[in-house]
Design an enzyme around this catalytic site. Sequence first.
Site, PDB file in Angstrom:
ATOM      1  N   CYS A 113       0.850  -1.184   0.000  1.00 18.51           N
ATOM      2  CA  CYS A 113       0.000   0.000   0.000  1.00 18.51           C
ATOM      3  C   CYS A 113       0.886   1.234   0.000  1.00 18.51           C
ATOM      4  CB  CYS A 113      -0.879  -0.021   1.247  1.00 18.51           C
ATOM      5  SG  CYS A 113      -1.968   1.388   1.387  1.00 18.51           S
ATOM      6  N   HIS A 157      -9.190  -3.765  -1.799  1.00 14.97           N
ATOM      7  CA  HIS A 157      -8.183  -3.026  -1.022  1.00 14.97           C
ATOM      8  C   HIS A 157      -8.525  -1.532  -1.000  1.00 14.97           C
ATOM      9  CE1 HIS A 157      -3.773  -2.206   0.053  1.00 14.97           C
ATOM     10  NE2 HIS A 157      -4.246  -1.014  -0.247  1.00 14.97           N
ATOM     11  N   GLU A 158      -8.897  -0.990  -2.168  1.00  9.12           N
ATOM     12  CA  GLU A 158      -9.209   0.449  -2.242  1.00  9.12           C
ATOM     13  C   GLU A 158     -10.514   0.784  -1.531  1.00  9.12           C
ATOM     14  OE1 GLU A 158      -6.756   2.141  -2.992  1.00  9.12           O
ATOM     15  OE2 GLU A 158      -5.667   0.477  -3.889  1.00  9.12           O
ATOM     16  N   HIS A 161     -10.082   1.219   2.079  1.00  5.41           N
ATOM     17  CA  HIS A 161      -9.570   2.538   2.489  1.00  5.41           C
ATOM     18  C   HIS A 161     -10.707   3.506   2.823  1.00  5.41           C
ATOM     19  CE1 HIS A 161      -5.224   2.491   2.160  1.00  5.41           C
ATOM     20  NE2 HIS A 161      -5.252   1.946   0.959  1.00  5.41           N
TER      21      HIS A 161
HETATM   22 CO    CO Z   1      -3.673   0.986   0.007  1.00  5.79          CO
END
Ligand code: CO
Length: 186
Positions: A113, A157-158, A161
């Site tokens: 990341c 993953h995004e 966030h």
């Molecule tokens: Co990331």
Amino acid sequence: MDKMFKIVKDNAKSIREKSVEVDLITPEIIDLANKMADYLKHTQDEKYREKHHLREGVGLAAPQIGKNIKVIVVYYEEQNEDGSIRVIDHRLINPRIISESVKQVYLSGGEGCLSVDGEHEGYVYRNYKILVKAFDAKAQKEVVVTARGYEAIVLQHEIDHLNGILFYDRIDKSNPFKQIEGAERL
Ligand code: CO
């Protein structure tokens, strides 16, 4: 054009905050998504990356550039079996996962990341296939993205966030390399 963002790292409180929905799709929001995609493209250019001391990335979420709003981008190229190039280019506003497979997938080398400089070894299990509903800044309309494998990993993953979740939160601390039966290894 300013392609340089200051990436918010995981020691910042804001990276753990939940992002808010974008109520109104303005030209500024579209522009932001496009700039985020441009940033990723640049990080994938070795010369540019080294010149500006950037890390290579395939995905970016708005909280990583200091804006806690629901905007994510995914950009990378991959080679098909016949040698042709497939460009994966998602610029999504208010993305939400509307369906996910039971089947899991993980990267054998673990995830990375742009906001995380420390080492966090271990497998991050994610859903192998997902459907994501969002407003697409490229097509300028609501879309449903179907993604599998690596593409699904990056999207999840995004989207994490936007909820203040980092990949290492999903690593089993007591057994970082645990095996889940039936999961696809990439
Ligand atoms: Co990331």
